[in-house]
Design an enzyme around this catalytic site. Structure first.
Site, short mmCIF file in Angstrom:
data_model
loop_
_atom_site.label_atom_id
_atom_site.label_comp_id
_atom_site.label_asym_id
_atom_site.label_seq_id
_atom_site.Cartn_x
_atom_site.Cartn_y
_atom_site.Cartn_z
N TRP A 192 -9.46 0.53 5.07
CA TRP A 192 -9.52 -0.80 5.81
C TRP A 192 -8.79 -0.75 7.26
O TRP A 192 -9.18 -1.82 7.85
CB TRP A 192 -8.69 -1.74 4.84
N GLU A 227 0.90 -1.37 -0.18
CA GLU A 227 0.14 0.07 -0.19
C GLU A 227 0.95 1.28 0.07
O GLU A 227 0.67 2.28 -0.84
CB GLU A 227 -1.11 -0.10 1.02
N ASP A 250 6.98 3.61 2.59
CA ASP A 250 7.33 4.47 3.67
C ASP A 250 8.83 4.63 3.72
O ASP A 250 9.50 5.28 3.09
CB ASP A 250 6.60 3.92 4.86
#
Lengths: 216, 216
Positions: B194, B116, B119
Site C-alpha cells: 500500500w 502492520e 518495530d
C-alpha cells in the site's frame, strides 16, 4: 448449471493490484480536490483510504491525515414487514470522529470521504449530512457563518453503481470536481479482494475477467 | 553500485496477496484469542484489520466490529538534540475511540489491536497503556474492580522485527495466546504494497523474493 453457479458466474472479481491502480488512475482528480483530511468510512473504506494517502503524498510534505468513522447499514428486521420496507436500511453509527480527545476541527478543510462503493448512496448521504452538522456546530461555536468556514467535502469511491439511488448528495458535493468514482459500473455483485477466503482463486478470476493490473 | 541501489536491494517486498495469506495462516491463532472487537491502529493497521475481519467471520454470525485509533510517531525535532535523543519518538494521538456518540464499552470484551509491524513497540505500548486506562475508568464508573471487568487485550501484527524494543508490553498481553505476529523478521526495510507508487514493479520484486502467495 445450479443457481449457485449462476451467482458465482455473475460476480465481478477485483484484484488488490486492480484496486491499487484504480486509485493511481484517479490520483490527478484526487489531487485536484486537494484533501487536507481523509475520512474513511469503515469497514469498506479502510483499505482504499490507505491507498489514497499513498497517491496524495508529495515529496517533502507530511502525509494527509486519515480518520475513520464506522457506519453500518442495519435492516430493521424486528419491525413488521410493511414498516421495514418503508424504512429500508438504516445507518448505524458505531464510531464517529473524536473531537474530545484531540484538538481537531473540520473548519477550513477539504475533507475527502472514502468508501469502496456507492451502492444505494445511503451511507454516503448519512456521512455527508452528519459531517455538515458538525461543521455548522463548530462554526457556530467560533461565531462564524458556516458559509465562511471554508470547509469542502469530496467523495471518493472505487465503484459507483449505475442504479436508482435511495438518497442524494448535495450539489456542492455531487459535481465533477468533488465526486470522484474511479469507475462507473452496472448493478453487479462486486467481489473485493479483502472479502475473499481464497485469494488465489479470487485473483485468478480477476485476471480472467480483466480486473487485474491495467497500467504499465 | 550506488548507495540508493544498496538500499533498494535490501528492501523486503511484500505483495498484497502475501499479506492476505499471512492473515489466513494466522487465522487459527486469531480465532483462539476470539476477538469481540478489532481496534486498528491507523495508518498501518487499516488494511490488515479489514483482512483480519474476513478470516474471523463465522457463517451466521455478524462481523466482528472494527474501530480505529489514529496514532503517529512524532520525532521532537524542535527540541535541542540531547533532549530529542533522550525522548526519542513520541506517540501523537490524532483520533481515539468515540465513547460519547455511541453507547459503547470496553468492559467484558476481547479486544484485538491490529497494526502492520511491531518495530520499536512504542506505538503498541502506547495503545495498550491508554486502552487499559479507559478500561479502568469504565470499570470505576460502573463500581466494579478492573480485575472483574473481563476485558482482555491481544495484538496482531504482520511482522515482528527482531530487534531491541524501546517499550514493553504487559505480560497479560505479551504471551503466546495474546500476542500474535504472523512472522518474526530481521530488522530490515519492509516494503508494504500500500506504500507503493508502482504496484507492478512492487509485485514483481515480491514474487522474486518469495513474498507472494504461499498457501494453495
Amino acid at each position: 448449471m445450479t443457481d449457485n453457479q449462476d451467482i458465482e458466474d455473475s460476480k465481478v472479481y477485483i484484484s488488490y493490484n486492480h484496486v491499487h491502480q484504480l486509485i493511481q488512475e484517479a490520483a490527478p482528480r484526487l489531487k485536484n480536490f486537494n484533501p487536507d483530511l481523509i475520512i474513511c468510512v469503515a469497514g469498506g473504506g479502510l483499505i482504499p483510504a490507505r491507498q489514497v494517502r499513498t497517491f496524495l503524498k508529495e515529496p517533502g510534505s507530511p502525509n494527509v491525515r486519515i480518520m475513520a468513522v464506522v457506519l453500518s447499514l442495519y435492516e430493521d428486521i424486528g419491525s413488521v414487514s410493511t414498516q421495514a420496507e418503508k424504512l429500508g436500511k438504516q445507518v448505524v453509527r458505531t464510531q464517529w470522529l473524536d473531537y474530545i480527545n484531540t484538538d481537531f476541527t473540520l473548519l477550513g478543510k477539504n475533507i475527502l470521504i472514502v468508501d469502496e462503493v456507492d451502492d444505494t448512496r445511503t451511507t454516503l448521504n448519512y456521512a455527508v449530512t452528519e459531517l455538515k452538522k458538525d461543521v455548522e456546530e463548530q462554526a457556530k461555536a467560533k461565531g462564524i457563518d458556516v458559509k465562511d468556514a471554508g470547509t469542502n467535502f469530496g467523495i471518493f469511491v472505487l465503484h459507483n453503481k449505475l442504479k436508482p439511488k435511495k438518497a442524494d448528495l448535495p450539489p456542492e458535493v455531487y459535481n465533477e470536481k468533488n465526486y470522484i468514482a474511479a469507475r462507473d459500473i452496472e448493478d453487479v455483485w462486486i467481489a473485493y479482494p479483502w472479502e475473499s477466503n481464497d485469494i488465489v482463486y479470487h485473483t485468478k478470476r480477476a485476471v480472467e475477467q480483466g480486473n487485474d493490473v491495467f497500467l504499465p
